[in-house]
Design a protein around this motif. Structure first.
Motif, PDB file in Angstrom:
ATOM      1  N   TYR A   1      29.295  67.079  43.887  1.00 60.04           N
ATOM      2  CA  TYR A   1      30.558  66.138  44.183  1.00 60.04           C
ATOM      3  C   TYR A   1      31.381  66.486  45.350  1.00 60.04           C
ATOM      4  O   TYR A   1      32.727  66.317  45.233  1.00 60.04           O
TER       5      TYR A   1
ATOM      6  N   TYR B   1      32.034  65.544  48.266  1.00 57.09           N
ATOM      7  CA  TYR B   1      31.866  64.296  49.313  1.00 57.09           C
ATOM      8  C   TYR B   1      32.213  64.495  50.895  1.00 57.09           C
ATOM      9  O   TYR B   1      31.646  63.928  51.642  1.00 57.09           O
ATOM     10  N   ASN B   2      32.918  65.339  50.741  1.00 58.81           N
ATOM     11  CA  ASN B   2      33.490  65.611  52.254  1.00 58.81           C
ATOM     12  C   ASN B   2      32.728  66.841  53.099  1.00 58.81           C
ATOM     13  O   ASN B   2      32.586  66.886  54.120  1.00 58.81           O
TER      14      ASN B   2
ATOM     15  N   GLU C   1      25.326  64.332  44.327  1.00 60.31           N
ATOM     16  CA  GLU C   1      26.322  63.430  44.994  1.00 60.31           C
ATOM     17  C   GLU C   1      27.008  63.975  46.220  1.00 60.31           C
ATOM     18  O   GLU C   1      28.306  64.190  46.326  1.00 60.31           O
ATOM     19  N   CYS C   2      26.134  64.565  47.029  1.00 62.18           N
ATOM     20  CA  CYS C   2      26.627  65.079  48.274  1.00 62.18           C
ATOM     21  C   CYS C   2      26.268  64.370  49.561  1.00 62.18           C
ATOM     22  O   CYS C   2      25.213  63.429  49.199  1.00 62.18           O
ATOM     23  N   LYS C   3      26.521  64.639  50.962  1.00 61.67           N
ATOM     24  CA  LYS C   3      26.184  63.616  51.758  1.00 61.67           C
ATOM     25  C   LYS C   3      24.749  63.918  52.178  1.00 61.67           C
ATOM     26  O   LYS C   3      24.060  65.117  52.042  1.00 61.67           O
TER      27      LYS C   3
END
Length: 884
Positions: free
Chosen positions: A822, A824-825, A846-848
């Protein structure tokens, strides 16, 4: 069992002969202690080759020690119960003074026991004089190279390369239909080992979308199999214990829908078991596969028409020699003087991997002399008449058991208490050994440390199997081979050690362990009528979900030490068990908020208290401990999901509370203040889990976080911080947060500290596992400094606003696993991470896409350098944990 009974009795006597007690103890107790000490010393130095000569003596020692302990502990228990109405705290020395009054009644029976032990000691001395007993001398000890655990470099794949290649071909053939690949063969051929090698192979892992492993075994329970499948599919311990079989089956099918999956169904005994499990798996017409292992040819033949069974065979001479060499010497050369006798031993094992591994474990841990190896060769030949007969293997295991040091035998036999194919955590197993008094005290180490050494010894001997290793290279979970468990069951009954509850009407007077693996409903009438109501049982373990009402039956076992009832769901504390004052270990499961009664302080011998939250892990699973908990000086481990521990104000005002000097584990306490006075009351704490609910009014500094640095023995710390009402942004913790230098594992959650203050963590020279969860650290950039995190093996970053991370291979030189969840950024994984030579795995959730791409670039670079073992693991949203 002679050694185990003496160890247990010796600890009981030590409790009476307390070093701080200045009163005169009865001469009979000191005389008994002297006899026990002598016989323990004798067994410690007695050579395993004495087993046949000592068999009769050991039985006499066992029975005499058991009887003496029953007399003494019943007297101690009666005295404690008689004083239970008083609120005055009773010290061990006070109890021992009162026990003096009871000896008059017991004197005659104890005197006869001492005479029996005297007689045994005389026989031992005479046998020594006649040179009938061999004694272990320092010169016969293991060579220095063998003193270190060899577990990390054993190669279980020896002799299985050809089989592994064939199974991989069958799994990757271009058939779209769901195909069952059956691995069949007699017990001990390595079917499960081959399946595990295949399951963990990087080519196979990349070929399938999801993989899962489940054990069926003879003791088939559909609900447990379904739970096992879900746990494996989701990569965590899914709390699904109260879900119906239909709901569990539906969840399994949903988890596999539209995915190419690999399922291993291990140890299938009957066709109806296979049919029930197979019905759960959808045929997605995409090349999904099932691996089946079984001893039964008829099951394998009927499993699939698309793929004939794969029959495992015994190893050839060369493969057998390589495996035995690996088990005994590892990377060392085979000594020339032992080569000829080694080949004789090899031929007696007849290519069966299990026997080669067991004999290898025996030779690895024994003296490397020609005389002893000839002794082993003679006995192997006489024990195995026909390798096809299971009793031949059991005979050999019996010989290996007799070669064990006396202190290891009961720890090995204890494994029969566990159900077939059961996987137990190392931390729980060692606590149970300690509570059962199987461990010989060592002044330089804690009992748990000695227990862990015993476990490593049994692992090195290949008698206990490691199921899972931690990233720190330590045993995490373990189990036992089915055939070894069969032997343990047989031996335990012979030794009057353990029985399933269904055999209670047949129990021996000296029975010590009872395991309950079935529903008690049909057993209650039999239990009520059994003529052995006054049983001397010391441990009861429930493995079946019985009714809370069944706990009333435990009162029959009035000298009980261990009550493991995690499979029973309680709504309130079973107050009747506080009368069982001999209890040392209690494990219970609660549904909701509950308060422990003040009467729990009656359990003055209690060492371990575990409360499991069951299905619902939330604020409703909260334990409220009474102030009297601070009177229980023998406590070693307190484990809860959430608990409120009252501050011992009475202790600070000269009250009757005592320091918890034995306390090693405290998990999980809420909003507790760590003042200097508290730290002085628990100086030996090794593991601490704490949670704080921020109400927006209380100053963080009032909890004294900077005092953690004074917990000098602390090795594991988990700190969780969160706001009430789930307010996202709370005040960050003060930057003077301090940690002790011995810390090896640290988890921080919700701290909201700036990345620039990470140096306080990086300076921990012994840190091996670091988990940063739910904005533990915040900010768009983290730049590591040189000389930090030198020993870190696992780094988990979970839910953060981190965007850029500056790091190279010099900063995390020991890293094995990086887990990003997680984030995300985060833009990408720094290329320097890929240059770390020890890195084995990157786990992403849940990563880019750019993060996944950078991980794939790292994988390509690793493979170009010949590192094909490196892997990327992509996790689903449901997976929120990573084991350490």
């Amino acid at each position: 069992m002679a050694c185990a009974s003496l160890l247990s009795l010796n600890q009981t006597l030590d409790q009476i002969l307390h070093p701080h007690d200045q009163t005169e103890q009865p001469h009979i107790i000191r005389s008994l202690h002297e006899q026990v000490t002598f016989l323990l010393s004798f067994l410690d130095v007695s050579s395993p080759q004495n087993s046949d000569k000592l068999l009769g003596l050991e039985e006499r020692i066992r029975d005499a020690a058991y009887e003496a302990e029953d007399i003494i502990e019943s007297s101690m228990s009666d005295q404690i119960v008689s004083e239970s109405g008083s609120h005055e705290y009773r010290t061990e020395s006070h109890i021992s003074n009162q026990i003096v009054l009871e000896w008059d009644q017991k004197f005659e029976r104890l005197q006869k026991i001492i005479q029996e032990l005297n007689s045994i000691s005389d026989e031992v001395l005479k046998m020594r004089e006649r040179n009938e007993i061999q004694v272990l001398l320092p010169s016969n000890s293991l060579p220095a190279a063998a003193s270190k655990s060899r577990s990390t470099y054993k190669s279980v794949a020896v002799g299985l390369d050809r089989d592994l290649m064939e199974i991989k071909k069958l799994l990757t053939k271009p058939h779209s239909e769901l195909v069952v690949v059956s691995i069949v063969g007699m017990g001990g051929l390595g079917k499960t080992t081959l399946a595990k090698l295949t399951y963990n192979d990087s080519l196979i892992a990349n070929h399938f979308d999801v993989r899962a492993w489940v054990v069926v075994s003879r003791e088939y329970q559909e609900q447990e199999v379904l739970k096992g499948l879900l746990n494996s599919l989701r990569g965590l311990n899914h709390e699904s214990g109260e879900e119906s079989i239909e709901k569990l089956a539906e969840n399994v099918s949903k988890s596999l829908k539209d995915k190419r999956y690999l399922i291993v169904i291990d140890d299938v005994w009957r066709m109806n078991q296979l049919n029930q499990v197979k019905s759960l798996f959808p045929d997605n017409n995409n090349g999904s596969r099932i691996i089946l292992t079984t001893r039964k040819s008829q099951v394998a033949n009927r499993a699939s028409l698309l793929c004939p069974p794969y029959h495992m065979s015994v190893l050839n001479v060369e493969e057998s020699w390589n495996l035995l060499h690996e088990m005994v010497f590892g990377e060392e050369r085979w000594p020339p003087e032992l080569e000829k006798i080694g080949k004789m031993i090899l031929m007696e094992c007849r290519g069966l991997p299990l026997l080669l591994v067991l004999i290898g474990g025996l030779l690895y841990k024994s003296e490397r002399t020609l005389h002893y190896w000839k002794h082993v060769a003679r006995n192997i030949g006489s024990k195995i008449d026909d390798i096809e007969y299971e009793f031949g293997i059991l005979n050999l295991i019996s010989f290996i058991y007799d070669q064990l040091p006396h202190h290891l035998r009961v720890c090995f036999l204890y494994m029969c208490v566990l159900p077939e194919d059961y996987e137990i955590r190392k931390s729980k197993l060692t606590k149970l050994w300690v509570a059962n008094r199987f461990i010989k005290p060592d002044r330089s180490k804690s009992l748990e440390e000695v227990a862990e050494e015993y476990l490593k010894d049994l692992v090195d001997r290949n008698l206990i199997l490691v199921r899972e290793w931690s990233y720190r290279g330590e045993i995490k979970t373990c189990g036992i081979h089915d055939i070894l468990r069969d032997f343990c069951l047989m031996k335990a009954e012979e030794e009057k050690f353990n029985l399933d509850v269904s055999y209670l009407p047949k129990v021996h007077y000296n029975l010590r362990q009872v395991s309950i693996v079935t529903d008690l409903k049909n057993q209650i009438p039999r239990l009520a009528l059994t003529h052995n109501c006054d049983l001397r049982v010391r441990a009861v373990t429930f493995f079946f979900r019985n009714s809370p009402n069944d706990i009333h039956l435990i009162k029959k076992f009035w000298l009980l030490r261990v009550l493991d009832a995690l499979t029973i769901r309680f709504e309130e504390f079973p107050v009747e068990i506080v009368e069982l004052v001999n209890l040392r270990y209690i494990a219970l499961t609660y549904w909701m908020k509950h308060r422990f009664p003040a009467s729990i302080a009656k359990l003055c011998n209690l060492e371990t208290l575990i409360v499991n939250p069951g299905k619902f892990r939330s604020i409703f699973n909260t334990s409220f401990l009474p102030p009297e908990i601070w009177k229980m000086s023998r406590l070693r481990h307190l484990l809860f999901m959430r608990s409120y521990l009252p501050y011992p104000t009475g202790a600070l005002k000269g009250g009757s509370f005592v320091p918890l000097e034995n306390l090693q584990t405290l998990s999980n306490v809420i909003n507790f203040r760590w003042t200097k006075e508290i730290l002085e009351m628990m100086p030996n704490l090794k593991k601490l889990v704490i949670s704080y609910e921020h109400d927006g009014r209380t100053e963080w500094s009032s909890y004294c976080f900077d005092n953690f640095v004074h917990l000098h023995q602390l090795e594991v710390l988990k700190c969780i911080f969160f706001a009430k009402c789930y307010i996202k942004y709370q005040d960050p913790l003060p930057v003077n947060f301090a940690f002790p230098q011995k810390l090896k594992r640290l988890t921080l959650s919700g701290c909201r500290i700036s990345w620039k203050h990470m140096t306080v963590v990086g300076s921990l020279s012994n840190l091996e596992v670091l988990k940063l969860k739910f904005h533990a650290f915040e900010g768009p950039e983290w730049e590591l400094n040189d000389g930090k995190f030198r020993r870190l093996k696992l780094l988990l970053i979970h839910m953060t606003d981190l965007e850029h991370w500056k790091v190279d291979e010099t900063h995390l030189p020991s890293l094995q696993c990086l887990s990003l969840r997680y984030c995300y950024n985060l833009v990408d994984i720094p290329s320097g991470i890929g240059k770390i030579p020890t890195l084995e795995e990157i786990e992403l959730c849940e990563c880019k896409t750019s993060v996944v791409t950078s991980a794939q670039v790292i994988q390509e670079e690793k493979e170009s350098l010949g590192n094909n073992g490196f892997k990327i693991v992509l996790k689903d949203k449901d997976d929120t944990n990573i084991s350490s």
